[in-house]
Structures are given as C-alpha cells and as structure tokens.
Motif scaffolding. Sequence first.
Motif, short mmCIF file in Angstrom:
data_model
loop_
_atom_site.label_atom_id
_atom_site.label_comp_id
_atom_site.label_asym_id
_atom_site.label_seq_id
_atom_site.Cartn_x
_atom_site.Cartn_y
_atom_site.Cartn_z
N SER A 152 49.09 47.41 7.95
CA SER A 152 48.34 46.22 7.52
C SER A 152 47.17 46.60 6.65
CB SER A 152 47.73 45.26 8.69
OG SER A 152 46.69 45.73 9.08
N PRO A 153 46.75 45.29 5.73
CA PRO A 153 45.49 45.69 5.04
C PRO A 153 44.45 45.47 5.97
CG PRO A 153 46.46 43.63 4.59
CD PRO A 153 47.67 44.18 5.30
N VAL A 154 43.26 45.53 5.80
CA VAL A 154 42.19 45.60 6.63
C VAL A 154 42.24 44.00 6.87
CG1 VAL A 154 39.62 45.66 7.16
CG2 VAL A 154 40.95 47.40 5.86
N LEU A 155 41.89 43.58 8.10
CA LEU A 155 41.85 42.18 8.50
C LEU A 155 40.44 41.85 9.01
CD1 LEU A 155 42.95 39.28 8.96
CD2 LEU A 155 44.23 40.27 11.15
N SER A 156 39.91 40.67 8.46
CA SER A 156 38.48 40.41 9.31
C SER A 156 38.87 39.25 10.32
CB SER A 156 37.59 39.74 8.22
OG SER A 156 36.38 39.47 8.90
N TYR A 157 38.62 39.39 11.44
CA TYR A 157 38.99 38.13 12.34
C TYR A 157 38.42 38.23 13.69
CZ TYR A 157 41.99 35.73 15.87
OH TYR A 157 42.48 34.76 16.57
N GLU A 158 37.55 37.10 14.13
CA GLU A 158 36.80 37.19 15.34
C GLU A 158 35.65 38.56 15.35
OE1 GLU A 158 39.36 36.91 18.76
OE2 GLU A 158 39.72 34.71 18.41
N HIS A 159 34.93 38.44 14.09
CA HIS A 159 33.90 39.31 14.39
C HIS A 159 34.10 40.84 14.48
CE1 HIS A 159 31.45 35.33 14.92
NE2 HIS A 159 31.91 35.29 16.15
N ALA A 160 35.26 41.05 13.87
CA ALA A 160 35.68 42.50 13.79
C ALA A 160 36.54 42.60 12.65
CB ALA A 160 36.55 42.82 15.25
N LEU A 161 36.75 43.75 12.36
CA LEU A 161 37.75 44.26 11.32
C LEU A 161 38.94 45.22 12.01
CD1 LEU A 161 35.60 45.54 8.34
CD2 LEU A 161 36.57 43.36 8.71
N HIS A 162 40.12 44.66 11.48
CA HIS A 162 41.37 45.26 12.24
C HIS A 162 42.28 46.07 11.37
CE1 HIS A 162 40.37 42.34 15.48
NE2 HIS A 162 39.98 41.77 14.59
N LEU A 163 43.01 47.02 11.85
CA LEU A 163 44.26 47.38 11.22
C LEU A 163 45.05 47.47 12.41
CD1 LEU A 163 42.51 50.67 9.34
CD2 LEU A 163 43.79 48.68 8.27
N VAL A 164 46.48 47.15 11.79
CA VAL A 164 47.52 47.18 12.79
C VAL A 164 48.93 47.69 12.36
CG1 VAL A 164 46.82 45.22 14.19
CG2 VAL A 164 48.32 44.79 12.23
N LYS A 165 49.61 48.24 13.07
CA LYS A 165 50.75 48.88 12.47
C LYS A 165 52.00 48.51 13.41
CE LYS A 165 53.64 53.06 11.96
NZ LYS A 165 53.54 54.63 12.11
N VAL A 166 53.01 47.90 12.72
CA VAL A 166 54.13 47.08 13.43
C VAL A 166 55.05 48.44 13.77
CG1 VAL A 166 56.18 45.80 13.63
CG2 VAL A 166 53.94 44.84 12.50
N THR A 167 55.29 48.53 15.09
CA THR A 167 56.23 49.52 15.70
C THR A 167 57.57 49.25 15.85
OG1 THR A 167 55.45 49.42 18.01
CG2 THR A 167 54.49 50.89 16.37
N GLU A 168 57.94 47.88 16.21
CA GLU A 168 59.01 47.19 16.40
C GLU A 168 59.08 45.82 16.38
OE1 GLU A 168 61.35 48.73 20.09
OE2 GLU A 168 59.30 49.25 20.73
N ARG A 169 60.18 45.16 15.76
CA ARG A 169 60.21 43.70 15.80
C ARG A 169 61.50 43.25 16.57
NH1 ARG A 169 58.09 41.13 11.07
NH2 ARG A 169 59.01 39.58 11.77
N LYS A 170 61.46 42.05 17.11
CA LYS A 170 62.68 41.28 17.55
C LYS A 170 62.57 40.02 17.60
CE LYS A 170 61.21 41.68 22.50
NZ LYS A 170 61.32 42.25 23.85
N GLY A 171 63.80 39.36 18.04
CA GLY A 171 63.59 37.79 18.09
C GLY A 171 63.92 37.13 16.75
N GLY A 172 63.62 35.93 16.71
CA GLY A 172 63.83 35.34 15.27
C GLY A 172 65.19 35.00 15.10
N MET A 173 66.14 35.02 15.88
CA MET A 173 67.57 34.90 15.75
C MET A 173 67.93 33.60 15.91
SD MET A 173 68.41 37.67 14.58
CE MET A 173 70.30 37.75 14.36
N THR A 174 69.27 33.04 15.52
CA THR A 174 69.65 31.70 15.80
C THR A 174 70.93 31.90 16.49
OG1 THR A 174 68.55 30.61 14.10
CG2 THR A 174 70.25 29.46 15.09
N PRO A 175 71.59 31.18 17.68
CA PRO A 175 72.79 31.50 18.24
C PRO A 175 73.96 30.94 17.17
CG PRO A 175 71.66 29.94 19.34
CD PRO A 175 70.74 30.45 18.51
N ALA A 176 74.82 31.44 17.72
CA ALA A 176 76.25 30.88 16.69
C ALA A 176 76.58 29.70 17.44
CB ALA A 176 77.37 32.02 16.94
#
Length: 290
Positions: free
Chosen positions: A221-245
């Motif tokens: 991620s870019p540097v994120l300002s949130y709740e009195h802190a600066l953050h960096l995150v890296k997504v390692t996995e994604r799942k979900g967001g699928m619609t059943p047939a």
Amino acid sequence: MIRVNGELINPNLLEEAFTRIKSEAELRTQVSCCERDEEFSKAAEEEVIDSILIAQEAEKNHRDLDEQEIARRLEELIKLYREHGASWEMLEAERDNLRDEVMANLRMERFMGEHIPEVAPPTEEELADYFESVKKQYRDLPEARCLHLIKMIDGHEDQKELLEEMVALRKRLLEGEDFSTLAKAETEKSSKEVDLGWIPLDRPTNPFETILFSLQEGEISPVLSYEHALHLVKVTERKGGMTPALEEIADELRNRYVVEKRQAALRALASKLRSEAVIEHVDFENPDES
C-alpha cells in the motif's frame, strides 16, 4: 407507541420485526448494517402496521367460524405444545389464548385464500431474470490477509519527518526487502505482531479497508494515515467475492420468487387498507392522547 384503528401495537412486535429485518439484510450483504437502523426501524413499523391491518380485515370479514374446526385445530396445537414439553397446567391456563390464536389463523387462511392469488413457480426465463436482479445479494464476503507496519503519530514530534521515514521504509519494501522482517524491526505495535490474518470487508468506506481491498496479492500500500497512526500493509492472499451459479441456488430462488410475489400482493392490499385506516403515534405514558 402506534395505534391502528384504535388498536395499540405491542412494542415487542416492532422489536422482533426490526431484529429479523436487520439480520436478514446483514446475512444477504454479509456486512454489519448499524448505520441503517433507522431504515430498518421504518421497515419494521410498516410491516407490523400492514400485518395488523390485514388481521383486522380478516377478523371483520370472517367472524363466523366452524366450531368443530376450531376444536380440532386447538387440540392439534395443544398436542404440539405437549410434544415440546409444555405442561398440562400451563396449557389449561393458556387455553383461551390458544383458542384465540387458532381462530386468528383460520380467519387469516380464509382471507388470504380469497384475496391473495396463488403464485406459480417461475419459468426458466423468469428465474434467470430474477437471479440477475438479486445475485449481488448472494456474493460471498471478500477477505484479504495482510502484513502490517505501524508508526504512532503521537509518539513523534515531527510529523513530516515521520511521514518521510515511512516513505523511505516503503521504498525499501518496493525494492525487495522482506516485509515481515522489516515490519517486525520497525513496527511500533507493542506486541510486534505484523500478520493481521484474514480481514473481511465489513466497512467499505473505512479508510483502512478501502486501501486494503484496492490492493492485489503481493501489492504494498501507499502510506496510510488512520486512527492517529501511519500504516503500511502488504496483501499476501485474497479470497471471496464470488457469486454462486444459478444452478447452485435454483431451489432457494424459486421459493424466494414465490414468497416475494405473494408479499407484493399483500403489500398492495395493505396499501389500500392504509388509505382508509386511522394510524396514530401516541405517547407511551398517555396512550389516549394522539
């Protein structure tokens, strides 16, 4: 409280309807809906008022009922309660209320039979069109697993310097340094925890989740300002967001289609009854004052 044609509505009915409507919405969207409580409360009020109006109309049009049918159904109801552990003493004490319940159900059955048409199951084409209209509600909840580095703003006098430090750390990560190793060395979280595990998309407008779910696997991620802190995150996995047939939920969709068609007919009838009804919001402590 609400009074419908002189009949006060039990507040418990409103609370039960509100809870059910909110739960159903959260189940469909898989997102907490507290910000929509006012909407759900209004929907619950309308639903309960409609049900009271229809029950009143059923009672008005079907005062005379077959006593033998009432007796038969009452005994069936008592037998059902007995099977679920109710005592004879309790059932005898509640017999009048149970009889009223049986009579109300009989009146409603007759009234529904006369005024609400049967709905045929949808054709394949109708089912496909219906699926298109509701399929977003069946999409499962997106989740992301991420690593996290945090610096607390309150612990640094020079915020510009802190931002420059975080930008420099991000640059090192983009150049290939291991996120987990660097985050453990640099994070200001007391536990030194850097793996946040799986995070569901509960709050799409939350700044942290907005950034998190805009990233692809492996992206930093870019540097994120949130709740009195600066953050960096890296997504390692994604799942979900699928619609059943459609085929996977066809039976559920057919039942839902029929139920919604009948509910629409009931709402139309209730709307007509509303135009002739006296609906009042009254003070709980002074129910005679509208």
